[in-house]
Design a protein around this motif. Structure first.
Motif, PDB file in Angstrom:
ATOM      1  N   ASP A  59      18.843   2.269   2.552  1.00 24.60           N
ATOM      2  CA  ASP A  59      19.342   3.107   3.647  1.00 24.60           C
ATOM      3  C   ASP A  59      20.106   4.282   3.035  1.00 24.60           C
ATOM      4  O   ASP A  59      21.324   4.215   2.878  1.00 24.60           O
ATOM      5  CB  ASP A  59      20.247   2.281   4.562  1.00 24.60           C
ATOM      6  N   ALA A  62      23.291   5.636   4.873  1.00 25.39           N
ATOM      7  CA  ALA A  62      24.459   4.763   4.759  1.00 25.39           C
ATOM      8  C   ALA A  62      25.070   4.857   3.368  1.00 25.39           C
ATOM      9  O   ALA A  62      26.296   4.905   3.210  1.00 25.39           O
ATOM     10  CB  ALA A  62      24.076   3.320   5.069  1.00 25.39           C
ATOM     11  N   GLU A 134      26.545  -4.369   7.815  1.00 23.47           N
ATOM     12  CA  GLU A 134      25.396  -3.466   7.698  1.00 23.47           C
ATOM     13  C   GLU A 134      25.497  -2.562   6.472  1.00 23.47           C
ATOM     14  O   GLU A 134      24.517  -1.903   6.116  1.00 23.47           O
ATOM     15  CB  GLU A 134      25.267  -2.630   8.963  1.00 23.47           C
ATOM     16  N   GLU A 138      24.659  -1.584   0.398  1.00 16.30           N
ATOM     17  CA  GLU A 138      25.092  -0.351  -0.265  1.00 16.30           C
ATOM     18  C   GLU A 138      26.381  -0.595  -1.055  1.00 16.30           C
ATOM     19  O   GLU A 138      26.543  -0.084  -2.171  1.00 16.30           O
ATOM     20  CB  GLU A 138      25.316   0.756   0.778  1.00 16.30           C
TER      21      GLU A 138
END
Length: 227
Positions: A59, A62, A134, A138
């Protein structure tokens, strides 16, 4: 200073962050403690940029948001002053002749990972409208980069074979701090701060206690040592 003050301006690009760090690198004396940490952090941020370009983050939006919100916490200290407690020892001792470059680098990592990263996760969640879970992938990817970089820092900045002697004070300082443990504690702190977002007084108190504890560890890491 409100530690949980939220950054409301749009997210910069990673390239913008790299440019600001390069400007600091050019302006600061090489031996300055902030300069030592800045070179370390610049290398990490450049690597994040390369991995974003090659599609290694599932992502990218993100990852960019977390990386930039994280960097903003440090850049505010380096460019503007008015530091939270976790950064004050490094600013106080940044030119002390008895503090070795490795200590400067690790003290900066301690402040930035131990305190700023937890607040940056909260910043990123607010910006993206998501839960911390979420951002966990990362968070882990950036953390893995930092672990690899920390190993390189220790290799490059260690003062020599005398470090291997158990009597060397630096050996004891290095053994008292762990990036892996700091990452684990930071993730727990980020989740707690997010859970308390509806109770701002409690959240600010938790952030303040975290700031103080990380600052205490940083002060220990910067203990001046004999040559």
């Amino acid at each position: 200073m409100a530690l949980l003050e939220h950054f409301t301006h749009p997210v910069y690009t990673v390239d913008t962050v790299v440019s600001r760090m390069r400007t600091l690198d050019a302006a600061l004396p090489e031996r300055d403690g902030i300069a030592v940490f800045n070179r370390v952090y610049l290398a990490v941020t450049e690597e994040v940029g390369r991995r974003l370009d090659t599609g290694e983050f599932a992502d990218p939006a993100a990852a960019i948001t977390l990386d930039v919100r994280f960097a903003e916490r440090y850049l505010r200290v380096a460019e503007e002053g008015d530091p939270p407690a976790c950064w004050r020892p490094l600013l106080q001792f940044r030119r002390h002749p008895g503090v070795r470059p490795l200590q400067f680098a690790l003290a900066g990592i301690n402040a930035h990972i131990g305190h700023d990263l937890a607040l940056a996760v909260v910043d990123a969640c607010r910006t993206l409208g998501c839960e911390p879970a979420e951002l966990e992938d990362e968070f882990d990817r950036v953390g893995d980069l930092l672990v690899a970089l920390e190993e390189r820092i220790r290799e490059e900045l260690m003062p020599g074979p005398d470090l291997l002697q158990i009597a060397d004070p630096l050996t004891h300082l290095l053994g008292a701090w762990s990036l892996d443990r700091a990452r684990e504690a930071t993730w727990s702190a980020a989740r707690a701060l997010w859970a308390l977002r509806g109770l701002p007084d409690l959240a600010e108190e938790l952030a303040d206690r975290l700031d103080t504890a990380v600052g205490f560890a940083g002060r220990m890491l910067l203990t001046p040592l004999p040559d």
